[in-house]
Design a protein around this motif. Structure first.
Motif, PDB file in Angstrom:
ATOM      1  N   TYR A 123     -11.380   6.521   2.939  1.00  0.00           N
ATOM      2  CA  TYR A 123     -12.589   7.334   3.080  1.00  0.00           C
ATOM      3  C   TYR A 123     -12.319   8.600   3.888  1.00  0.00           C
ATOM      4  CZ  TYR A 123     -17.430   8.481   4.349  1.00  0.00           C
ATOM      5  OH  TYR A 123     -18.624   9.114   4.544  1.00  0.00           O
ATOM      6  N   LEU A 124     -11.412   8.507   4.861  1.00  0.00           N
ATOM      7  CA  LEU A 124     -11.096   9.642   5.734  1.00  0.00           C
ATOM      8  C   LEU A 124     -10.047  10.570   5.138  1.00  0.00           C
ATOM      9  CD1 LEU A 124     -11.102   7.781   9.166  1.00  0.00           C
ATOM     10  CD2 LEU A 124     -12.847   9.339   8.288  1.00  0.00           C
ATOM     11  N   GLY A 125      -9.670  10.362   3.882  1.00  0.00           N
ATOM     12  CA  GLY A 125      -8.749  11.292   3.237  1.00  0.00           C
ATOM     13  C   GLY A 125      -7.440  10.661   2.809  1.00  0.00           C
ATOM     14  N   PHE A 126      -7.477   9.395   2.434  1.00  0.00           N
ATOM     15  CA  PHE A 126      -6.297   8.701   1.920  1.00  0.00           C
ATOM     16  C   PHE A 126      -5.117   8.785   2.907  1.00  0.00           C
ATOM     17  CE2 PHE A 126      -8.719  10.063  -1.839  1.00  0.00           C
ATOM     18  CZ  PHE A 126      -8.983   8.839  -2.396  1.00  0.00           C
ATOM     19  N   LYS A 127      -5.412   8.398   4.146  1.00  0.00           N
ATOM     20  CA  LYS A 127      -4.342   8.329   5.144  1.00  0.00           C
ATOM     21  C   LYS A 127      -3.376   7.206   4.769  1.00  0.00           C
ATOM     22  CE  LYS A 127      -5.693   9.002   9.429  1.00  0.00           C
ATOM     23  NZ  LYS A 127      -6.407   8.798  10.715  1.00  0.00           N
ATOM     24  N   GLU A 185      11.006   0.843  -3.919  1.00  0.00           N
ATOM     25  CA  GLU A 185      10.492   0.900  -5.297  1.00  0.00           C
ATOM     26  C   GLU A 185       9.236   0.053  -5.448  1.00  0.00           C
ATOM     27  OE1 GLU A 185      11.994  -0.115  -9.868  1.00  0.00           O
ATOM     28  OE2 GLU A 185      13.385  -0.290  -8.169  1.00  0.00           O
ATOM     29  N   ALA A 186       9.178  -1.076  -4.732  1.00  0.00           N
ATOM     30  CA  ALA A 186       8.025  -1.976  -4.831  1.00  0.00           C
ATOM     31  C   ALA A 186       6.791  -1.461  -4.105  1.00  0.00           C
ATOM     32  CB  ALA A 186       8.410  -3.352  -4.275  1.00  0.00           C
ATOM     33  N   HIS A 187       6.933  -0.369  -3.356  1.00  0.00           N
ATOM     34  CA  HIS A 187       5.809   0.123  -2.550  1.00  0.00           C
ATOM     35  C   HIS A 187       5.528   1.598  -2.810  1.00  0.00           C
ATOM     36  CE1 HIS A 187       7.033  -3.565  -0.448  1.00  0.00           C
ATOM     37  NE2 HIS A 187       5.752  -3.669  -0.183  1.00  0.00           N
ATOM     38  N   GLN A 188       5.580   1.979  -4.039  1.00  0.00           N
ATOM     39  CA  GLN A 188       5.239   3.344  -4.417  1.00  0.00           C
ATOM     40  C   GLN A 188       3.798   3.405  -4.902  1.00  0.00           C
ATOM     41  OE1 GLN A 188       8.206   4.435  -7.319  1.00  0.00           O
ATOM     42  NE2 GLN A 188       9.798   4.808  -5.792  1.00  0.00           N
ATOM     43  N   GLY A 189       3.234   4.610  -4.907  1.00  0.00           N
ATOM     44  CA  GLY A 189       1.906   4.824  -5.474  1.00  0.00           C
ATOM     45  C   GLY A 189       0.792   4.202  -4.689  1.00  0.00           C
ATOM     46  N   GLY A 233      -1.653   3.697  -0.205  1.00  0.00           N
ATOM     47  CA  GLY A 233      -3.003   4.168   0.106  1.00  0.00           C
ATOM     48  C   GLY A 233      -3.469   5.326  -0.738  1.00  0.00           C
ATOM     49  N   GLU A 234      -2.796   5.590  -1.852  1.00  0.00           N
ATOM     50  CA  GLU A 234      -3.187   6.698  -2.714  1.00  0.00           C
ATOM     51  C   GLU A 234      -4.419   6.319  -3.541  1.00  0.00           C
ATOM     52  OE1 GLU A 234       0.214   7.866  -4.984  1.00  0.00           O
ATOM     53  OE2 GLU A 234       1.430   8.314  -3.216  1.00  0.00           O
ATOM     54  N   PRO A 235      -5.105   7.335  -4.107  1.00  0.00           N
ATOM     55  CA  PRO A 235      -6.324   7.043  -4.877  1.00  0.00           C
ATOM     56  C   PRO A 235      -6.054   6.093  -6.033  1.00  0.00           C
ATOM     57  CG  PRO A 235      -6.112   9.404  -4.460  1.00  0.00           C
ATOM     58  CD  PRO A 235      -4.824   8.782  -4.010  1.00  0.00           C
ATOM     59  N   THR A 236      -6.957   5.163  -6.231  1.00  0.00           N
ATOM     60  CA  THR A 236      -6.860   4.215  -7.338  1.00  0.00           C
ATOM     61  C   THR A 236      -8.225   3.588  -7.556  1.00  0.00           C
ATOM     62  OG1 THR A 236      -5.665   2.291  -8.180  1.00  0.00           O
ATOM     63  CG2 THR A 236      -6.241   2.260  -5.861  1.00  0.00           C
TER      64      THR A 236
END
Length: 497
Positions: A409-413, A446-450, A454-457
């Motif tokens: 909510y605070l900007g995808f920290k 590799e297992a912790h990308q995207g 905490g990126e938008p989803t």
């Protein structure tokens, strides 16, 4: 009377003799001389006016400016919203269960239910009988006045139940737990009719009683508004939390590590990997001692292979290193007492010497009023975790989810949601020498990308398996990008009054 006269006589003996009046001419002469002297001094002072101003007034002004900082105007608090005018259908009393963040989410849900059904809500009761046995009330953790006032344009909230409806006065209220993961139709069709025969309904359990998905947008926005605007910690907690954040930030960027390797977590989950046989038995006894922990017989290694266990401190070291965190990384441990104490933290401290906890950063006197109150201590960790540069939970529980939602909510920290099932596989392969360090580290990254950073989803939706869905409060996607939820859209236009 005799005593009075003696006292008066004694006092009169000590008085000085009466003054002799001066002749009028002498008094007049003294006054004239004094006036002449004053005028003479004033003339001399004005004649040397520039010297006076330069050396006295300017010097004085400089001294004042040295000690006084510029005064910034104190911003006025925003005006309170006008109270909503509606006919209440009854009073909703709720008793929250669980830890701080589970109760926080439940409070947001219950405010939303009260608004949907046009009820009057009593300030929620907090859990005082769980494992933590924290006696804190709502007002000990949250700013109760702000809670009531900031939401008054949606829900009428009473600080306490009127005495005539209390059990002490013999009132028998209707109690029930709402069905978990229910949508608005359940509350409108099953719960609202209860208030036609019961003035008060008491919800004695509140965890996950409102669906993650499929609700009207207005209800989702209200959940967000309560979470991000209506629930503020007490000024004392906010001030101390801000001090912790300030101390950490002065030392540079920092990671908040929610090391969920505490006794209650291990006993509840049945995860004993890395524990001695004696410790495993102690945790099992504790699990059996609490009847509301329903699952008793648990095979630890099976649960760990499914990714359902928190990482051990030793596993956490390997994962942090594989993710690229260096030895000089400042790490704040957002947790209570780690099971096994210093012995289990030894490798973590050796690998990352700049590890700190709130007890290391604050004076014991500052923490004294919050100690033995697990929810208040958890509130401090919550504030630090939300403000951190990177947040990493070693178990995806209620705190991890609610903090993640705030950071989105605070900007995808940056929030690293660990894929524990994959990590267990990789850790086993590395420990048995099948994977080299470089191979292990590459696979972990590799297992912790995207989206695991905490990126938008979008939330995953499983309508027939709500437990497996993404939690609303971990990713309140409907509210992200609309930080002023109160002014975004009035619920009155979307929910029938």
């Amino acid at each position: 009377m005799e005593v009075r006269s003696e006292t008066t006589q004694a006092r009169s003996d000590k008085l000085p003799p009466p003054a002799v009046p001066k002749p009028r001419v002498q008094v007049w002469f003294v006054r004239v001389c004094s006036s002449i002297l004053v005028w003479t001094c004033l003339v001399q002072l004005f004649a040397a006016g520039e010297l006076w101003h330069t050396r006295i007034f300017t010097g004085l002004s400089n001294q004042i400016s040295r000690f006084s900082a510029p005064v910034e105007p104190v911003p006025l608090p925003p005006p309170l919203p006008p109270p909503r005018n509606y006919t209440s259908n009854g009073i909703l009393l709720v008793s929250c269960n669980g830890g701080l963040n589970q109760m926080r989410s439940a409070i947001c849900d219950m405010v939303t239910v009260a608004r949907l059904l046009n009820l009057t809500l009593v300030v929620p009761e907090l859990d005082k009988t769980s494992f933590w046995a924290d006696p804190s009330g709502f007002e000990d953790i949250f700013d109760v006045r702000h809670f009531i006032d900031s939401l008054r344009d949606e829900v009428r909230i009473l600080r306490r139940l009127p005495k005539r409806y209390s059990r002490k006065h013999g009132y028998q209220m209707f109690e029930m737990p709402p069905v978990s993961w229910s949508d608005e139709n359940y509350y409108l069709k099953q719960i609202l009719p209860l208030f036609s025969s019961h003035k008060i309904v008491h919800f004695n359990r509140t965890d996950t009683r409102l669906a993650n998905n499929g609700l009207p947008l207005a209800l989702q926005w209200l959940r967000c508004r309560v979470n991000f605007q209506g629930l503020k910690f007490t000024p004392q907690l906010e001030a101390l939390g801000s001090k912790l954040v300030r101390i950490l930030q002065q030392r540079g960027p920092f990671v908040a590590l929610h090391l969920r390797y505490e006794m209650d977590m291990l006993a509840f989950s049945g995860c004993t990997h890395g524990c001695s046989e004696e410790e495993a038995q102690e945790l099992k006894k504790m699990r059996y001692a609490y009847p509301w922990w329903r699952e008793k017989e648990i095979v630890s290694e099976e649960r760990r292979a499914q990714g359902l266990c928190p990482l051990t401190p030793e596993e956490t070291v390997l994962v942090l290193k594989a993710l690229g965190f260096h030895k000089d990384t400042q790490i704040y441990i957002a947790a209570g007492e780690i099971y096994g104490g210093a012995r289990r933290l030894a490798l973590l401290k050796e690998s990352f010497p700049r590890i700190v906890k709130k007890e290391m950063l604050l004076d014991p006197m500052e923490l004294q009023q919050f100690q033995n109150h697990s929810s208040q201590m958890a509130a401090l960790d919550f504030l630090v975790s939300v403000a951190s540069n990177t947040f990493i939970p070693t178990y995806y529980g209620n705190m991890a989810k609610v903090v993640e939602g705030h950071r989105r909510y605070l900007g995808f920290k940056k929030t690293v949601v660990l894929n524990r099932k994959r990590l267990v596989e990789l850790l086993e392969l590395h420990n048995n020498k099948t994977l080299s360090w470089d191979q292990f580290a590459g696979a972990v990254k590799e297992a912790h990308q995207g989206q695991r950073m905490g990126e938008p989803t979008h939330r995953k939706v499983f309508s027939d398996k709500p437990k497996e869905e993404d939690y609303f409060y971990a990713n309140p996607q409907e509210c992200i990008g609309h930080n002023d939820i109160r002014n975004f859209l009035s619920l009155t236009t979307l929910i029938s009054s």
